[in-house]
Design an enzyme around this catalytic site. Sequence first.
Site, PDB file in Angstrom:
ATOM      1  N   HIS A 171      44.281  54.956 114.485  1.00 28.04           N
ATOM      2  CA  HIS A 171      45.733  55.483 114.797  1.00 28.04           C
ATOM      3  C   HIS A 171      45.818  57.159 114.418  1.00 28.04           C
ATOM      4  O   HIS A 171      46.373  57.664 115.615  1.00 28.04           O
ATOM      5  CB  HIS A 171      46.827  54.647 113.623  1.00 28.04           C
ATOM      6  CG  HIS A 171      47.182  53.365 114.145  1.00 28.04           C
ATOM      7  ND1 HIS A 171      46.630  52.216 113.972  1.00 28.04           N
ATOM      8  CD2 HIS A 171      48.402  53.056 114.372  1.00 28.04           C
ATOM      9  CE1 HIS A 171      47.029  51.420 114.501  1.00 28.04           C
ATOM     10  NE2 HIS A 171      48.652  51.959 114.578  1.00 28.04           N
ATOM     11  N   ARG A 204      50.230  56.587 107.980  1.00 32.63           N
ATOM     12  CA  ARG A 204      49.163  55.572 107.801  1.00 32.63           C
ATOM     13  C   ARG A 204      49.191  55.510 106.421  1.00 32.63           C
ATOM     14  O   ARG A 204      48.614  54.670 105.859  1.00 32.63           O
ATOM     15  CB  ARG A 204      47.915  55.829 108.447  1.00 32.63           C
ATOM     16  CG  ARG A 204      48.074  55.949 110.309  1.00 32.63           C
ATOM     17  CD  ARG A 204      48.753  54.562 110.817  1.00 32.63           C
ATOM     18  NE  ARG A 204      47.617  53.643 110.718  1.00 32.63           N
ATOM     19  CZ  ARG A 204      48.062  52.345 110.870  1.00 32.63           C
ATOM     20  NH1 ARG A 204      49.240  51.840 110.723  1.00 32.63           N
ATOM     21  NH2 ARG A 204      47.066  51.117 110.866  1.00 32.63           N
ATOM     22  N   HIS A 210      45.650  53.782 104.800  1.00 32.41           N
ATOM     23  CA  HIS A 210      44.527  54.596 104.946  1.00 32.41           C
ATOM     24  C   HIS A 210      44.746  55.489 103.899  1.00 32.41           C
ATOM     25  O   HIS A 210      45.729  55.856 103.248  1.00 32.41           O
ATOM     26  CB  HIS A 210      44.620  55.338 106.261  1.00 32.41           C
ATOM     27  CG  HIS A 210      44.026  54.716 107.612  1.00 32.41           C
ATOM     28  ND1 HIS A 210      42.729  54.390 107.610  1.00 32.41           N
ATOM     29  CD2 HIS A 210      44.514  54.147 108.569  1.00 32.41           C
ATOM     30  CE1 HIS A 210      42.228  53.882 108.504  1.00 32.41           C
ATOM     31  NE2 HIS A 210      43.778  53.573 109.248  1.00 32.41           N
ATOM     32  N   ASP A 214      40.570  59.475 105.305  1.00 32.48           N
ATOM     33  CA  ASP A 214      40.756  58.679 106.743  1.00 32.48           C
ATOM     34  C   ASP A 214      41.369  59.590 107.869  1.00 32.48           C
ATOM     35  O   ASP A 214      40.829  59.446 109.071  1.00 32.48           O
ATOM     36  CB  ASP A 214      41.241  57.339 106.722  1.00 32.48           C
ATOM     37  CG  ASP A 214      40.656  56.277 105.386  1.00 32.48           C
ATOM     38  OD1 ASP A 214      39.532  56.781 105.282  1.00 32.48           O
ATOM     39  OD2 ASP A 214      41.255  55.469 104.850  1.00 32.48           O
TER      40      ASP A 214
END
Length: 265
Positions: A171, A204, A210, A214
């Site tokens: 994402h 995220r 996450h 990340d």
Amino acid sequence: MIFSLFVLSLLIPLFFASQAFAFTQCPQPKSYLSPAETPQGLEILPPFPAIGSQADADDVALFKMDQVGEKLPDGTDNPAWLKATADDAAYCAAELLPTFSEAVFGAAGKRLDTTTAPRLVAMLNRVEIDIGNAYGAAKAHFARHRPYERLGNHVCDYESVKGTSSYPSGHAAQGWATGLILAELAPEKAEAILQRAADFGNNRVLCGVHYPSDVAAGRLVATAVVSRLHSDKKGFAQDLACVRAEFHALVDPSAAKPSCEIIKP
């Protein structure tokens, strides 16, 4: 390394088939870059912070700082959680692009979507394939567990990430690539656009799926891919010129409508 990449290239289709990636539900046109031209996350990214290391402790601490509840103390919906949940559901270009509308045009401005910017959406559909090709092997290789698997935190949408790898963030990579391209189209709005792209990735973490590392890794992969795309003079660069004409006509209604079309892959 070459042999390892070859083996991973055989495993990636199986990996994606066995995982519930939203990416597989998006349009699947041909990528701009060939496999040999595509930057590889395995060659770009360091390993994620090892459990027990200071870097991991810092990563977890930052993750916990970003967690919020679904409700505010007064019982009303938490706007931050609602925003993170909305971003969680946006992945394909047709869903992701509209989230940048306010950054580009302001609160009362135009909307970026498949109706107002069909050429841009078509180009981003192809860019998304390049981004996925760049991080897919790294996800398969690193196979990092999601935060909730380790920390037991609440998540926006468990089913969308169940059994999938955390490092790097797909994402965040797609959001950052979209931001970089939009910043080229509207350099005077670059600060707001890139802030939105950063927020998209940071959500995220807020969403609980996450770690900050990340997200940072996803942005690094996206930056490498977009940089490499600019060397594709007969594909991406030509399409970008067409998209630029479309965008200019959207910003300035008096401008001539673009007669060009995105190259059919």
